[in-house]
Motif scaffolding. Structure first.
Motif, PDB file in Angstrom:
ATOM      1  N   LEU A  67       0.677  -1.218   0.031  1.00 11.39           N
ATOM      2  CA  LEU A  67      -0.024  -0.083   0.172  1.00 11.39           C
ATOM      3  C   LEU A  67       1.041   1.197  -0.090  1.00 11.39           C
ATOM      4  O   LEU A  67       2.046   1.295   0.949  1.00 11.39           O
ATOM      5  CB  LEU A  67      -0.988  -0.020   1.229  1.00 11.39           C
TER       6      LEU A  67
ATOM      7  N   MET B   8      -2.921   7.024  -1.834  1.00  9.61           N
ATOM      8  CA  MET B   8      -2.509   5.843  -1.729  1.00  9.61           C
ATOM      9  C   MET B   8      -3.198   4.578  -2.076  1.00  9.61           C
ATOM     10  O   MET B   8      -4.531   4.855  -1.979  1.00  9.61           O
ATOM     11  CB  MET B   8      -2.341   5.440  -0.162  1.00  9.61           C
ATOM     12  N   GLU B   9      -2.966   3.492  -2.671  1.00 12.40           N
ATOM     13  CA  GLU B   9      -3.666   2.561  -3.244  1.00 12.40           C
ATOM     14  C   GLU B   9      -2.546   1.104  -3.161  1.00 12.40           C
ATOM     15  O   GLU B   9      -1.465   1.158  -3.204  1.00 12.40           O
ATOM     16  CB  GLU B   9      -3.997   2.579  -4.758  1.00 12.40           C
TER      17      GLU B   9
ATOM     18  N   ALA C 283      -6.754   1.989   5.653  1.00 12.77           N
ATOM     19  CA  ALA C 283      -6.561   1.445   4.509  1.00 12.77           C
ATOM     20  C   ALA C 283      -5.440   0.360   4.685  1.00 12.77           C
ATOM     21  O   ALA C 283      -5.916  -0.741   3.982  1.00 12.77           O
ATOM     22  CB  ALA C 283      -5.726   2.646   3.963  1.00 12.77           C
ATOM     23  N   TYR C 284      -4.684   0.223   5.722  1.00  8.09           N
ATOM     24  CA  TYR C 284      -3.802  -0.943   5.651  1.00  8.09           C
ATOM     25  C   TYR C 284      -4.752  -2.464   6.127  1.00  8.09           C
ATOM     26  O   TYR C 284      -4.456  -3.315   5.880  1.00  8.09           O
ATOM     27  CB  TYR C 284      -2.721  -0.771   6.860  1.00  8.09           C
TER      28      TYR C 284
ATOM     29  N   LEU D  76      -6.490  -3.455   3.457  1.00  2.00           N
ATOM     30  CA  LEU D  76      -5.529  -4.163   2.640  1.00  2.00           C
ATOM     31  C   LEU D  76      -5.377  -5.656   3.193  1.00  2.00           C
ATOM     32  O   LEU D  76      -5.125  -6.914   2.533  1.00  2.00           O
ATOM     33  CB  LEU D  76      -4.330  -3.643   2.445  1.00  2.00           C
TER      34      LEU D  76
ATOM     35  N   ASP E 204      -7.629  -8.019   2.170  1.00  4.36           N
ATOM     36  CA  ASP E 204      -8.022  -8.357   0.656  1.00  4.36           C
ATOM     37  C   ASP E 204      -8.834  -7.361  -0.191  1.00  4.36           C
ATOM     38  O   ASP E 204      -9.289  -7.662  -1.133  1.00  4.36           O
ATOM     39  CB  ASP E 204      -8.027  -9.664   0.365  1.00  4.36           C
ATOM     40  N   LYS E 205      -9.046  -6.192   0.504  1.00  6.20           N
ATOM     41  CA  LYS E 205     -10.028  -5.245   0.042  1.00  6.20           C
ATOM     42  C   LYS E 205      -9.203  -4.156  -1.100  1.00  6.20           C
ATOM     43  O   LYS E 205      -7.961  -4.227  -0.984  1.00  6.20           O
ATOM     44  CB  LYS E 205     -10.632  -4.338   0.890  1.00  6.20           C
ATOM     45  N   GLU E 206      -9.838  -3.658  -1.882  1.00  5.29           N
ATOM     46  CA  GLU E 206      -9.436  -2.635  -2.710  1.00  5.29           C
ATOM     47  C   GLU E 206      -9.405  -1.503  -1.688  1.00  5.29           C
ATOM     48  O   GLU E 206     -10.580  -1.115  -1.031  1.00  5.29           O
ATOM     49  CB  GLU E 206     -10.392  -2.292  -3.925  1.00  5.29           C
ATOM     50  N   VAL E 207      -8.559  -0.611  -1.883  1.00  8.00           N
ATOM     51  CA  VAL E 207      -8.322   0.489  -1.062  1.00  8.00           C
ATOM     52  C   VAL E 207      -7.938   1.893  -1.718  1.00  8.00           C
ATOM     53  O   VAL E 207      -7.107   1.574  -2.585  1.00  8.00           O
ATOM     54  CB  VAL E 207      -7.705   0.446   0.453  1.00  8.00           C
ATOM     55  N   THR E 208      -8.437   3.077  -1.534  1.00  9.72           N
ATOM     56  CA  THR E 208      -7.930   4.357  -1.685  1.00  9.72           C
ATOM     57  C   THR E 208      -7.834   5.303  -0.377  1.00  9.72           C
ATOM     58  O   THR E 208      -8.606   5.205   0.430  1.00  9.72           O
ATOM     59  CB  THR E 208      -8.532   4.971  -2.838  1.00  9.72           C
TER      60      THR E 208
END
Lengths: 361, 179
Positions: free
Chosen positions: A7, A180-181, B23-24, B27, B30-34
């Motif tokens: 990430l 962030m992605e 966000a972490y 992650l 296993d999700k999509e994150v922005t």
């Protein structure tokens, strides 16, 4: 190092991608909103692992000339900056285009003109796609819209630059740089050895060691008849790039009544606007140019015959719209929506603009 | 599943890092994150906000006009984001320093006394973790386990000894919500 899911910010992904690609050198000068590129490289210390050189130069003018020198010796080199810094580099970029050197330049655009703001912008479209410096040249211009593309286009940019022996530019904006992605980093590649560089770049000025005629790299040619020959060769290269390297992404364009043409972060924001529009029964497709130069003219032309109107939302006062209009011709209405100076529109602003312009709401 | 969250407050309250931890955690699942910060000269005293999206599918825009959940930690942020919560959505705010309480009736509003709870913990740096705990109790957008895994992944090893402290703060935050 294997492939890895991380990430991170777009700017951090640029730096990691450089190291993983097996870059030889990065030369840059910090400027918001892309300072994380240099910061990440400094934190990673690739000179201790791959041997990559990372140098904070005294200015952008110095950085681009270090890139010029590195590229002239056949090395995999790059620089990054944001709008005002990229303006300072234009002389060096023009020299590299004229010297037919492969290099990667990254512009994480901010609001201008002048020192402007530090917030996102797309107002350097003309500068990147129409030359920027003096003389008849083009840069292969890649427009990432995600952190993954920030990572991937570093490798793609260098691949294309070395394939055609011309500089390539990644034209990103503050949104893609700061966001962030999830990103999949490619496996670590080895840097080329001196012998491999000699084989890949027989033109390079990297010490002839008595083996061959000397290589001279210069953009100067005082005899205009010879300079015309050089220019014709550049133009043949640009034509080949236009024939082979156009890249774009289409989303819902096969059944759409209207079309949005948008690049970078605005393509992402437009996609949300289109999702909202579909709920209201409006069929809008998105064409996202990935290469801004060469521009996907043929696809715009093809779609323009089918749709009732084209909206071009940009973070500028109307730049890419000129290429869209040229490609679309006069048979279809093409309208612009822009926010300026570092303001980023939300999805509903884009949808409102669309409804006002095309549906008279 | 897709959840669109805005976290807003003063620079220095840990708004951006709280978003990062969310966000972490996404992650880890296993999700999509922005994670999209309003970046600018806004650290230490100015207003700061971040948009975090967690989704099972690919995420289109990192920038939004309305949110499922708004977490607001000062008056300016409340004024700015109360109207941007989707009908039926959730607004979490800390009463500390708020002069005009939120008034919407079509959303669920939670007041967490996170600042006071942080004083009890005697660790003012844990403020954002207390707020995160409250969020996890109101809407378990990610599991506590994923948050702890995410912390481990995002913090450099020399800070790993602080993870139990963060866990304590998160649990404190959870206890502030009756639900």
């Amino acid at each position: 190092m294997e492939e890895e899911i991380k990430l991170m910010k777009g700017n951090e992904a640029l730096a990691m991608a450089m190291i993983r690609y097996g870059a030889d050198g990065y030369f840059g000068y910090p400027i918001t909103p892309q300072s994380e590129v240099l910061e990440t490289l400094m934190a990673q210390k690739p000179w201790e692992t791959t041997g990559m050189v990372v140098l904070q130069a005294e200015s952008e003018v110095a950085s681009i000339n270090m890139v010029y020198g590195g590229a002239a010796s056949g090395k995999v080199v790059c620089t990054s900056s944001s709008s005002p810094g990229i303006s300072l580099m234009q002389e060096g970029i023009s020299y590299m285009a004229a010297s037919e050197l492969p290099a990667l330049i990254i512009n994480v655009m901010r609001g201008g003109p002048g020192l402007g703001t530090i917030q996102p912008s797309q107002a350097d479209y003309f500068q990147a796609t129409k030359g920027g410096g003096h003389g008849d040249y083009h840069l292969i211009t890649l427009a990432p819209s995600s952190v993954q593309e920030m990572c991937d286009f570093v490798g793609l940019g260098w691949d294309l630059a070395f394939k055609y022996l011309t500089p390539a530019i990644i034209l990103a904006d503050g949104v893609v740089g700061q966001m962030m992605e999830k990103v999949v980093l490619p496996p670590q590649r080895k840097r080329l050895t001196d012998e491999e560089v000699r084989q890949r770049c027989p033109w390079a000025a990297n010490g002839r060691k008595g083996m061959r005629k000397k290589n001279v790299i210069t953009s100067l040619e005082l005899d205009p008849s010879l300079m015309e020959v050089n220019n014709e060769r550049f133009q043949r290269t640009y034509k080949k790039i236009e024939e082979n390297e156009v890249r774009f992404e289409s989303i819902g364009t096969e059944d759409c009544d209207y079309l949005i043409v948008a690049f970078g972060s605005l393509a992402r924001i437009s996609q949300k606007a289109v999702e909202m529009a579909r709920k209201r029964g409006l069929k809008i497709g998105i064409l996202r140019p990935i290469t801004l130069w060469p521009f996907p003219k043929a696809e715009v032309a093809r779609l323009s015959e089918r749709v009732k109107g084209i909206l071009v939302p940009e973070l500028n006062a109307g730049q890419m719209i000129e290429d869209v209009r040229l490609a679309a011709g006069s048979g279809v209405r093409v309208e612009h929506f822009g926010r300026l100076g570092g303001i980023v529109p939300s999805p509903d602003e884009i949808l409102d603009a669309f409804e006002k312009l095309f549906l008279g709401k | 599943m897709k959840v669109e969250i805005v976290i807003a407050g003063f620079g220095g309250q840990g708004v951006l890092s709280m978003g990062k931890i969310l966000a972490y955690s996404g992650l880890m699942e296993d999700k999509e994150v922005t994670w999209m910060p309003a970046y600018g000269p806004e650290q230490r005293g100015g207003t700061a906000n971040v948009t975090v999206i967690l989704s099972d599918e690919k995420i289109s825009s990192p920038i939004l006009n309305s949110y499922d959940i708004a977490i607001v930690l000062n008056q300016q942020s409340l004024d700015k984001f109360e109207s941007k919560v989707k009908p039926g959505g959730v607004l979490i705010y800390d009463n500390y320093g708020i002069h005009h309480a939120p008034s919407r009736k079509d959303i669920s509003v939670y007041n967490v006394n996170a600042m006071e709870a942080t004083f009890d913990l005697k660790n003012d740096k844990a403020y954002n973790m207390v707020v995160l705990g409250a969020l996890l109790k109101v809407c378990p957008v990610v599991s506590l386990e994923s948050v702890l895994k995410g912390l481990k992944k995002s913090l450099p090893e020399r800070h790993h000894h602080l993870i139990p402290l963060n866990e304590e703060a998160i649990k404190k935050g959870m206890s502030l919500i009756d639900k």
